[in-house]
Design a protein around this motif. Structure first.
Motif, PDB file in Angstrom:
ATOM      1  N   ASN A 445      21.683   5.738  13.369  1.00  0.00           N
ATOM      2  CA  ASN A 445      20.531   6.190  12.589  1.00  0.00           C
ATOM      3  C   ASN A 445      20.094   5.086  11.639  1.00  0.00           C
ATOM      4  OD1 ASN A 445      20.642   8.927  13.622  1.00  0.00           O
ATOM      5  ND2 ASN A 445      22.459   9.193  12.327  1.00  0.00           N
ATOM      6  N   ALA A 446      18.806   5.030  11.407  1.00  0.00           N
ATOM      7  CA  ALA A 446      18.235   4.027  10.499  1.00  0.00           C
ATOM      8  C   ALA A 446      17.768   4.721   9.218  1.00  0.00           C
ATOM      9  CB  ALA A 446      17.078   3.304  11.166  1.00  0.00           C
ATOM     10  N   GLU A 447      18.358   4.341   8.095  1.00  0.00           N
ATOM     11  CA  GLU A 447      17.953   4.880   6.790  1.00  0.00           C
ATOM     12  C   GLU A 447      16.975   3.906   6.139  1.00  0.00           C
ATOM     13  OE1 GLU A 447      19.870   6.135   2.457  1.00  0.00           O
ATOM     14  OE2 GLU A 447      21.159   5.400   4.073  1.00  0.00           O
ATOM     15  N   VAL A 448      15.755   4.384   5.894  1.00  0.00           N
ATOM     16  CA  VAL A 448      14.714   3.523   5.329  1.00  0.00           C
ATOM     17  C   VAL A 448      14.935   3.369   3.830  1.00  0.00           C
ATOM     18  CG1 VAL A 448      12.244   3.231   4.940  1.00  0.00           C
ATOM     19  CG2 VAL A 448      13.059   4.205   7.097  1.00  0.00           C
ATOM     20  N   LYS A 449      14.978   2.118   3.371  1.00  0.00           N
ATOM     21  CA  LYS A 449      15.131   1.817   1.951  1.00  0.00           C
ATOM     22  C   LYS A 449      13.812   1.418   1.303  1.00  0.00           C
ATOM     23  CE  LYS A 449      19.603   2.334   1.603  1.00  0.00           C
ATOM     24  NZ  LYS A 449      20.203   3.360   0.697  1.00  0.00           N
ATOM     25  N   GLY A 450      12.852   1.002   2.108  1.00  0.00           N
ATOM     26  CA  GLY A 450      11.547   0.602   1.594  1.00  0.00           C
ATOM     27  C   GLY A 450      10.643   0.213   2.742  1.00  0.00           C
ATOM     28  N   ALA A 451       9.328   0.196   2.463  1.00  0.00           N
ATOM     29  CA  ALA A 451       8.382  -0.172   3.514  1.00  0.00           C
ATOM     30  C   ALA A 451       7.115  -0.723   2.865  1.00  0.00           C
ATOM     31  CB  ALA A 451       8.053   1.044   4.378  1.00  0.00           C
ATOM     32  N   HIS A 452       6.363  -1.505   3.653  1.00  0.00           N
ATOM     33  CA  HIS A 452       5.098  -2.027   3.121  1.00  0.00           C
ATOM     34  C   HIS A 452       4.104  -2.232   4.256  1.00  0.00           C
ATOM     35  CE1 HIS A 452       5.841  -6.173   4.540  1.00  0.00           C
ATOM     36  NE2 HIS A 452       7.100  -6.010   4.142  1.00  0.00           N
ATOM     37  N   THR A 453       2.827  -2.252   3.900  1.00  0.00           N
ATOM     38  CA  THR A 453       1.755  -2.467   4.861  1.00  0.00           C
ATOM     39  C   THR A 453       0.542  -3.013   4.130  1.00  0.00           C
ATOM     40  OG1 THR A 453       0.457  -1.454   6.639  1.00  0.00           O
ATOM     41  CG2 THR A 453       0.761  -0.153   4.648  1.00  0.00           C
ATOM     42  N   ASN A 454      -0.435  -3.494   4.892  1.00  0.00           N
ATOM     43  CA  ASN A 454      -1.700  -3.964   4.330  1.00  0.00           C
ATOM     44  C   ASN A 454      -2.798  -2.951   4.651  1.00  0.00           C
ATOM     45  OD1 ASN A 454      -0.913  -6.619   3.297  1.00  0.00           O
ATOM     46  ND2 ASN A 454      -0.558  -7.140   5.439  1.00  0.00           N
ATOM     47  N   GLN A 455      -3.688  -2.766   3.719  1.00  0.00           N
ATOM     48  CA  GLN A 455      -4.802  -1.837   3.894  1.00  0.00           C
ATOM     49  C   GLN A 455      -6.005  -2.394   3.142  1.00  0.00           C
ATOM     50  OE1 GLN A 455      -5.488   1.890   5.974  1.00  0.00           O
ATOM     51  NE2 GLN A 455      -3.773   0.516   5.885  1.00  0.00           N
ATOM     52  N   GLU A 456      -7.016  -2.823   3.894  1.00  0.00           N
ATOM     53  CA  GLU A 456      -8.187  -3.454   3.290  1.00  0.00           C
ATOM     54  C   GLU A 456      -7.735  -4.642   2.421  1.00  0.00           C
ATOM     55  OE1 GLU A 456      -9.842   0.068   1.370  1.00  0.00           O
ATOM     56  OE2 GLU A 456     -11.328   0.253   2.982  1.00  0.00           O
ATOM     57  N   ASP A 457      -8.088  -4.639   1.147  1.00  0.00           N
ATOM     58  CA  ASP A 457      -7.712  -5.750   0.252  1.00  0.00           C
ATOM     59  C   ASP A 457      -6.467  -5.420  -0.572  1.00  0.00           C
ATOM     60  OD1 ASP A 457      -9.880  -7.309   1.053  1.00  0.00           O
ATOM     61  OD2 ASP A 457     -11.206  -6.345  -0.392  1.00  0.00           O
ATOM     62  N   TYR A 458      -5.646  -4.502  -0.087  1.00  0.00           N
ATOM     63  CA  TYR A 458      -4.494  -4.053  -0.862  1.00  0.00           C
ATOM     64  C   TYR A 458      -3.197  -4.139  -0.048  1.00  0.00           C
ATOM     65  CZ  TYR A 458      -8.066  -2.107  -3.929  1.00  0.00           C
ATOM     66  OH  TYR A 458      -9.148  -1.961  -4.770  1.00  0.00           O
ATOM     67  N   VAL A 459      -2.103  -4.374  -0.771  1.00  0.00           N
ATOM     68  CA  VAL A 459      -0.760  -4.271  -0.215  1.00  0.00           C
ATOM     69  C   VAL A 459      -0.181  -2.943  -0.709  1.00  0.00           C
ATOM     70  CG1 VAL A 459       1.568  -5.241  -0.194  1.00  0.00           C
ATOM     71  CG2 VAL A 459      -0.407  -6.752  -0.201  1.00  0.00           C
ATOM     72  N   ILE A 460       0.434  -2.206   0.201  1.00  0.00           N
ATOM     73  CA  ILE A 460       1.021  -0.910  -0.160  1.00  0.00           C
ATOM     74  C   ILE A 460       2.522  -0.976   0.087  1.00  0.00           C
ATOM     75  CG2 ILE A 460       1.044   1.558   0.327  1.00  0.00           C
ATOM     76  CD1 ILE A 460      -1.841   1.330   1.246  1.00  0.00           C
ATOM     77  N   LEU A 461       3.295  -0.706  -0.962  1.00  0.00           N
ATOM     78  CA  LEU A 461       4.756  -0.662  -0.855  1.00  0.00           C
ATOM     79  C   LEU A 461       5.225   0.735  -1.250  1.00  0.00           C
ATOM     80  CD1 LEU A 461       3.959  -3.600  -2.491  1.00  0.00           C
ATOM     81  CD2 LEU A 461       6.313  -4.032  -1.748  1.00  0.00           C
ATOM     82  N   ALA A 462       6.287   1.214  -0.586  1.00  0.00           N
ATOM     83  CA  ALA A 462       6.784   2.562  -0.891  1.00  0.00           C
ATOM     84  C   ALA A 462       8.267   2.663  -0.587  1.00  0.00           C
ATOM     85  CB  ALA A 462       6.014   3.609  -0.098  1.00  0.00           C
TER      86      ALA A 462
END
Length: 558
Positions: A445-462
């Motif tokens: 199993n993979a436990e997610v500790k963080g993630a990020h993506t690009n959207q328009e002119d923004y970086v999104i981290l969660a």
């Protein structure tokens, strides 16, 4: 002649009735709660002359409680008025619970337009042998001085008989002091001492505290009214108000910590807060003085930042503005490191960044110079809170390199860095692989500790993929559509530096757990917190070395 005389007579009658009407209307307005509809009054605490300039805390109510209750009766639905009246009665009784006073019987007949309470000193007698003994002063304006004196005589006589104590009468600087002395020890006064000075009735927990208050009046340089920091703070707050609080922050922190001396006596930081009425709730104006190196700064925004559109409407805490690094530095420099709020912020950051091996301030905040939006979002699937950060890409910062550095740090912590697609967007996740055994079979199993993506002119981290999905899902309901936030934006100044939004109704239990002092405040004002739905804070920049902000309390009485 007769017509002329008749005309003059009618004119005199008309003028007389006009004057009577104007006078009567003025009297009605002065006695009515309607004169508070503009937000409050334009006066400041008169009782500040009794408070020493070094006092840790002073809080003043600048309107008669009866007027405030009458106004609340006008603004709440008819079906809720009885409950509102009961809550006001409970509030009055709770505030006087330890004084032995009954509001309706003892105070209401002569109570005027101001009630001020102050912590005048951290240890009034500076005697280490009897521990820390703060000095407390209560100053109540009276509309009938003789009735107030009569109350004092009757009240003290009754308490003397009931408590089996002697009454002491003493003259100090021309003022009559009355206090109680226990028969077993004539040197030890009991609880309340009082005096009538001008249009105020003063109460204190010790006679020496009253003597200090009298000294403050007679020596102008000693009282808070003439303190330079206090005067400068008041100049920045011109809106009508119903209350005012003044805190010497190092002293206030020492008082909360039950210390006789501030931990940082060399620091001079003062916070002034005024409270105003608003059709949708309450608005507090704040002025903070004493931030080292503070320069004049005008607000940078005239409307909410676009980054807010990515925050889901169920966010219980949201912070948005421009230049997150600068905002963080203001927090670091503006808060006493030992204050409960500073400890809460640091503890929260540690709990968020430790699993990732990331220093948020250095590795993330430092490169966000454009718009930002930061939120705590409930994750029902994992039964936890997730963090979500939106950061605008700017020409002056190589955002791709900053994100690559984060990926490298995650990899150094033993996390796997992989890509996959969510809502037609490429998402990078930091995962930790775990094995589990069931029925003699081993699964990975993979436990997610963080993630990020690009959207328009923004970086999104969660913190999680679920929260990333909420942010980038087409046509999702954003926090900008949240009615509570919309009310706040409409009630706060248009020119500001962004918002700090707290959904109290949803996040109450979490905030109480993370910041225990909130429970103490709740107990003191249960009726207020039972109606609080949300609060929003916005910064208004700095002027003449004074940092200003506005807080909107969204209250619901339905």
């Amino acid at each position: 002649m007769k017509s002329r005389f008749l005309f003059l007579t009618l004119a005199v009658i008309a003028v007389t009735f006009s004057l009577l009407a104007v006078t009567s209307w003025y009297w009605i307005l002065s006695q009515s709660p309607l004169n508070l509809l503009g937000g409050g009054v334009i006066t400041y605490p008169s009782a500040a002359v009794f408070v020493p300039k070094q006092a840790p805390v002073m809080v003043s109510l600048l309107a008669n409680p009866e007027k405030l209750e009458s106004l609340s009766q006008l603004t709440v639905p008819i079906s809720q008025r009885r409950q509102s009246h009961q809550e006001w009665q409970e509030l009055k009784n709770n505030l006087l619970a330890k004084t032995g006073l009954d509001y309706n019987r003892d105070l209401r007949p002569w109570l005027g337009e101001e009630v001020t309470v102050a912590v005048t000193s951290l240890d009034y007698d500076r005697n280490e042998a009897n521990g820390v003994q703060p000095g407390y002063l209560l100053a109540i304006a009276t509309k009938d001085r003789e009735l107030a004196k009569e109350f004092l005589q009757i009240s003290y006589s009754q308490q003397a008989i009931a408590n089996k104590v002697d009454l002491a009468f003493e003259q100090y600087q021309g003022v009559n002091l009355i206090y109680q002395r226990q028969k077993q020890n004539f040197q030890q006064p009991k609880v309340w001492a009082s005096a009538v000075i001008g249009d105020f009735v003063l109460f204190a927990n010790y006679p020496q505290v009253l003597e200090e208050a009298i000294n403050s009046v007679q020596a102008v340089d000693l009282n808070l009214t003439h303190a330079v920091a206090y005067q400068n703070a008041l100049k920045t707050i011109v809106q009508p108000r119903i209350g005012l609080a003044y805190l010497n922050l190092p002293g206030a922190s020492a008082w909360v910590g039950k210390s006789a001396t501030p931990i940082t006596p060399e620091i001079e930081q003062m916070l002034t807060v005024t409270l105003s009425l608003n059709p949708q709730g309450l608005v507090a104006q704040t002025a903070l003085i004493g931030i080292e190196g503070e320069k004049d700064r005008i607000p940078t925004l005239t409307e909410p930042v676009t980054a807010l559109k990515y925050l889901p409407n169920d966010s219980i805490l949201a912070v948005a503005g421009v230049d997150l690094n600068d905002f963080w530095q203001q927090i670091v420099n503006g808060l006493d490191p030992d204050s409960p709020l500073a400890q809460f912020i640091n503890q929260s950051l540690v709990s968020l960044q430790t699993p990732l091996g990331i220093d948020f301030a250095q590795d993330i905040f430092s490169w966000i110079q454009g718009e930002y939006a930061l939120a705590l979002v409930p994750n029902l699937d994992a039964n936890q809170l997730d963090w979500l950060l939106i950061a605008e890409k700017t020409p002056t910062v190589n955002t791709d390199n900053a994100i690559a550095t984060l990926d490298s740090l995650a990899s150094d912590q033993g996390l796997n860095v992989g890509n996959f697609e969510v809502e037609n967007s490429q998402v990078t996740a930091w995962t930790k692989l775990k094995t589990s055994a069931r029925n003699q079979l081993v699964s990975l199993n993979a436990e997610v500790k963080g993630a990020h993506t690009n959207q328009e002119d923004y970086v999104i981290l969660a913190r999680s993929v679920e929260t990333i999905t909420k942010a980038i899902k087409p046509n999702h309901t954003s926090i900008l559509e949240q009615p509570n936030l919309q009310k706040a934006i409409a009630s706060l100044p248009t020119n500001n530096d962004g918002y700090v939004y707290l959904d109290w109704e949803t996040g109450k239990s979490i905030f109480e757990q993370k910041l225990p002092i909130i429970r103490v405040v709740e107990l003191a004002a249960q009726s207020f917190f039972s109606h609080l739905k949300s609060l929003t804070i916005t910064s208004l920049g700095s002027e003449n070395g004074i940092r200003r902000a506005t807080i909107y309390f969204n209250l619901d009485f339905s």
